[in-house]
Write a protein that holds these residues in place. Structure first.
Motif, short mmCIF file in Angstrom:
data_model
loop_
_atom_site.label_atom_id
_atom_site.label_comp_id
_atom_site.label_asym_id
_atom_site.label_seq_id
_atom_site.Cartn_x
_atom_site.Cartn_y
_atom_site.Cartn_z
N TYR A 80 75.00 77.92 24.92
CA TYR A 80 75.53 79.07 25.66
C TYR A 80 75.97 80.14 24.68
O TYR A 80 76.50 79.82 23.61
N THR B 90 79.10 80.05 22.10
CA THR B 90 79.57 78.67 21.82
C THR B 90 78.78 78.11 20.65
O THR B 90 77.73 78.65 20.26
N ALA C 81 74.37 72.84 24.57
CA ALA C 81 74.56 72.19 25.87
C ALA C 81 73.37 71.27 26.16
O ALA C 81 73.48 70.29 26.89
N GLU D 20 77.79 61.87 32.53
CA GLU D 20 79.21 62.17 32.71
C GLU D 20 79.46 63.67 32.74
O GLU D 20 78.54 64.45 32.51
N TYR D 21 80.73 64.04 33.01
CA TYR D 21 81.09 65.46 33.07
C TYR D 21 80.70 66.16 31.76
O TYR D 21 80.90 65.63 30.68
N SER E 173 77.83 66.71 30.48
CA SER E 173 76.73 66.14 29.67
C SER E 173 75.49 67.04 29.66
O SER E 173 74.55 66.79 28.93
N GLY E 174 75.48 68.10 30.51
CA GLY E 174 74.37 69.06 30.46
C GLY E 174 73.46 69.05 31.68
O GLY E 174 72.41 69.69 31.67
N LYS E 175 73.89 68.37 32.76
CA LYS E 175 73.04 68.23 33.95
C LYS E 175 72.77 69.59 34.60
O LYS E 175 71.62 69.95 34.87
N THR E 176 73.85 70.36 34.84
CA THR E 176 73.69 71.66 35.49
C THR E 176 72.87 72.60 34.61
O THR E 176 72.01 73.34 35.09
N THR E 177 73.14 72.57 33.32
CA THR E 177 72.40 73.44 32.39
C THR E 177 70.91 73.12 32.48
O THR E 177 70.07 74.04 32.50
N TYR F 34 68.36 80.46 32.76
CA TYR F 34 68.53 80.61 31.32
C TYR F 34 67.19 80.33 30.66
O TYR F 34 66.38 79.56 31.20
N GLN G 143 76.90 73.05 43.28
CA GLN G 143 78.27 72.59 43.50
C GLN G 143 79.17 73.80 43.78
O GLN G 143 79.99 73.78 44.68
N GLU H 132 74.72 68.50 42.89
CA GLU H 132 75.96 67.98 43.48
C GLU H 132 76.45 68.83 44.66
O GLU H 132 77.62 69.22 44.71
N1 LIG Z 1 78.77 79.31 31.11
C1 LIG Z 1 79.07 78.51 30.08
N2 LIG Z 1 79.46 79.01 28.90
C2 LIG Z 1 79.74 78.21 27.86
N3 LIG Z 1 79.63 76.87 27.90
C3 LIG Z 1 79.25 76.31 29.05
C4 LIG Z 1 78.93 77.09 30.21
N4 LIG Z 1 78.56 76.27 31.20
C5 LIG Z 1 78.63 75.02 30.70
N5 LIG Z 1 79.03 75.04 29.41
C6 LIG Z 1 79.20 73.88 28.51
O1 LIG Z 1 77.93 73.25 28.40
C7 LIG Z 1 78.07 71.85 28.45
C8 LIG Z 1 77.22 71.27 29.58
O2 LIG Z 1 77.73 71.78 30.82
P1 LIG Z 1 77.05 71.44 32.22
O3 LIG Z 1 77.77 72.22 33.25
O4 LIG Z 1 75.59 71.61 32.09
O5 LIG Z 1 77.39 69.89 32.35
P2 LIG Z 1 77.33 68.96 33.62
O6 LIG Z 1 76.81 67.65 33.15
O7 LIG Z 1 76.58 69.61 34.72
O8 LIG Z 1 78.87 68.86 33.99
P3 LIG Z 1 79.55 68.54 35.42
O9 LIG Z 1 79.16 67.16 35.77
O10 LIG Z 1 81.01 68.67 35.11
O11 LIG Z 1 79.07 69.57 36.39
C9 LIG Z 1 79.55 71.57 28.61
O12 LIG Z 1 80.08 71.28 27.33
C10 LIG Z 1 80.13 72.85 29.12
O13 LIG Z 1 81.43 73.04 28.67
#
Ligand SMILES: Nc1ncnc2c1ncn2[C@@H]1O[C@H](COP(=O)(O)OP(=O)(O)OP(=O)(O)O)[C@@H](O)[C@H]1O
Length: 607
Positions: free
Chosen positions: A361, A364, A368, A387-388, A390-394, A403, A434, A520
């Motif tokens: 991102y 940062t 991700a 887990e929370y 871990s990068g699923k949404t990304t 992106y 979500q 989710e």
């Molecule tokens: N907009 C953003 N800017 C900077 N960092 C981000 C952003 N969105 C997510 N991250 C970081 O990227 C990493 C992956 O985030 P992501 O949301 O993809 O995880 P996730 O597995 O979907 O989490 P969750 O289960 O909590 O939804 C995390 O470390 C998060 O802090």
């Protein structure tokens, strides 16, 4: 490679003013013509009063009472017109500018920002600062061309007035260059104010975000329960004071510049009047000359003030116009960089693939996503677990083209997604997140927004509602799907779970997506409801698979719900650590099996 030298702002301003004028014409043609007419007539109104007044006085002194009477009528008419223009000009221009800003400029800004493929640029501080300034000042952009025309009309008025005074005594011509002093001084002050706006934009945004968090229904409730609201409010206050300190200092310095400029002009003007009075007393001028001079003296003050104000507003508008032009340049640059026009395939036979995809991102350090490779076969249901954070949404956002990967490739039927028209690809994707949107329109519209072409098709909406198991919600609303949602608009407020089902229904509007994402979207629902919905969507996915080969990607924390997926991707700290079917992963006894076992035991213990 040599970078093109950006065109200076002042050279782009005439094109922008012309564009705003044509926008005014399109938004409100009648008022635009009226505003131009009023501006043109206002130039001759004041000199007309002064000249007819002089003629009246001189005719009276010469004993020509008939001429004097006719001139007096002329004075009355010219005076009435002047007063009318003074009142009407501001009103008409404000109305035209306001309409142009809201109906023309505002939608353009939003369209421009939305036209940039991906949302990564909306995470950049320099972009967000400009968007913040432009959003607060679209009215000023709509007004910019009118300020220029107003300035031009005032300058013309000023010239006519000074030429008339020059005819009375040539010394008065020296007032022309001196009239520019207040304008120049004001401009200098505005430069300081403009710099302060950009300097304070970050703190302004911060205080606004904190205010919305503390005052908002969702975040505000949480903040109050945890007791964090006092601290957040203090932080908001500090951010506000920091912004105001910078702004106040700049405005105070600008006021000193303006005052100094006026002092120079007013002193010179007082001297000029004294010369004319002496001339009249010595008998080298007429009484009419004296009246004309006094009349013009009074209006000259107003004209110069009008010129200064309109010019200052023109210059002041640059604090919004400059960021606006910057944003347009940024959008054009992003679009040119993309330049991809390939259309997505009509259907999938091969599917989607991730080839060593990495993404960090903006702003940062830690990636991700780190070197993800996977094949998502056409017609399959893919579960992404982990887990929370871990990068699923990304991962799903990269699949949706929100992106772009920093390294590696996302492929659609073997073709690089980056070469595909973003608009074309998005029109073939459906997604429920979500953090779903709560669109406060009617229930039917909030669902129909998922496919704008069919928003008014009651059958399409009814089917989407059925697929999301949301029929009971619609039936329970006072006016069914026609019920207005949202308390703020006097409508019905839905519960979290009901909003979530509405979002699911919205995602079900498109009939033939190539990619269907459920990130989710059922987190607010209980486990049995979630399982029922997933079962339904699995069936839907199988039906789509036979038609367009849709790939369905489901993100969930509840492992049991996604056990029926064709392929499970297990994510950990941005890496893909395991891949396989539920049975295969359980048999391997690795990370997935451990987490699945933990959840199953917790569920059994809880029942
Ligand atoms: N907009 C953003 N800017 C900077 N960092 C981000 C952003 N969105 C997510 N991250 C970081 O990227 C990493 C992956 O985030 P992501 O949301 O993809 O995880 P996730 O597995 O979907 O989490 P969750 O289960 O909590 O939804 C995390 O470390 C998060 O802090």
């Amino acid at each position: 490679m040599t970078r093109p030298i950006p065109t200076p702002v002042w050279r782009r301003l005439p094109a922008l003013w012309w564009e705003v004028l044509t926008l005014s014409w399109r938004c409100t043609p009648g008022l635009t013509v009226l505003a131009l007419l009023v501006l043109a007539l206002s130039v001759v109104a004041v000199p007309a009063v002064a000249l007819t007044l002089r003629a009246t006085v001189d005719a009276t002194a010469a004993g020509a009472s008939g001429v004097a009477l006719a001139c007096a009528v002329g004075v009355a008419v010219a005076h009435a017109l002047t007063s009318t223009f003074q009142t009407v000009t501001g009103e008409v221009i404000t109305t035209v500018a306001d309409r142009t800003g809201r109906m023309g400029v505002h939608p353009r800004v939003h369209r421009a920002i939305a036209s940039v493929p991906g949302i990564a640029h909306l995470e950049r501080g320099d972009v967000l600062d400009r968007v913040d300034i432009v959003r607060r000042g679209t009215g000023q952009i709509g007004r910019s061309v009118w300020n220029v025309l107003l300035s031009a009309s005032h300058v013309l008025k000023l010239l006519v007035t000074v030429v008339l005074l020059g005819a009375v005594h040539p010394l008065l011509l020296s007032l022309i260059p001196l009239a520019a002093v207040p304008l120049w001084a004001h401009r200098r002050g505005q430069v300081l104010v403009r710099r302060a706006e950009v300097e304070g934009a970050e703190n302004h945004r911060l205080q606004q975000d904190l205010f919305e968090t503390v005052a908002g229904v969702t975040g505000g409730g949480e903040a109050r329960v945890s007791g964090a609201d006092t601290r957040l409010d203090r932080l908001r206050g500090e951010a506000w004071r920091a912004t105001e300190r910078v702004r106040f200092r700049a405005r105070a310095r600008a006021a000193v510049w303006t005052f100094a400029g006026w002092l120079v002009f007013v002193s010179a003007f007082a001297g000029g009047i004294a010369v004319v009075i002496v001339q009249a007393a010595q008998g080298t001028g007429t009484v009419g000359d004296l009246v004309l001079t006094v009349m013009l003296a009074v209006s000259l003050g107003q004209t110069v003030r009008g010129t200064v104000t309109a010019t200052a507003e023109t210059a002041g508008a640059r604090r919004v116009v400059e960021p606006y032009l910057w944003l347009r340049g940024h959008v054009a640059g992003e679009l040119a960089r993309e330049g991809c026009t390939e259309e997505p395939p009509r259907s999938l036979t091969e599917g989607l693939a991730l080839d060593r995809v990495s993404f960090t991102y903006p702003g940062t350090e830690r990636p991700a996503l780190d070197g993800i490779s996977a094949h998502l076969p056409a017609g399959s249901v893919i579960a992404v677990v982990g887990e929370y954070g871990s990068g699923k949404t990304t991962l799903v956002k990269l699949l949706l083209g929100l992106y772009r990967p920093d390294a590696g490739t996302v492929r659609v039927e073997g073709r690089d997604l980056a070469d595909m028209s973003t608009e074309g690809w998005r029109s073939r994707c459906s997604a429920a997140f979500q953090d779903f949107g709560r669109f406060e329109v009617t229930f039917g519209e909030t669902v129909g927004l998922g496919d704008l072409d069919r928003i008014g098709d009651p059958d399409a909406v009814a089917r989407a509602v059925r697929e999301a198991d949301a029929e009971e919600i619609a039936a329970g609303l006072p006016e069914g799907v026609h019920t207005q949602l949202g308390r703020r608009l006097g409508g019905v407020e839905l519960s979290e779970g009901q909003w979530q089902r509405a979002a699911l229904a919205r995602a079900s509007m498109r009939r033939d997506p190539l990619l269907f994402v459920l990130d989710e979207p059922t987190a607010s629902l209980d486990a049995p409801s979630e399982e029922a919905i997933f079962r339904r969507y699995m069936e839907r996915a199988r039906a789509h698979a036979r038609g367009t080969g849709t790939v369905t990607v489901v993100v969930s924390h509840r492992f049991s719900t996604v056990a029926g997926a064709d392929l499970v991707l297990v994510m950990e700290r941005g890496r893909l650590v395991e891949t396989g079917t539920h049975a295969e992963l359980v048999a391997v006894g690795g990370r997935y099996a451990r987490l699945y076992g933990l959840q199953e035991r917790a569920y059994t213990a809880g029942t």
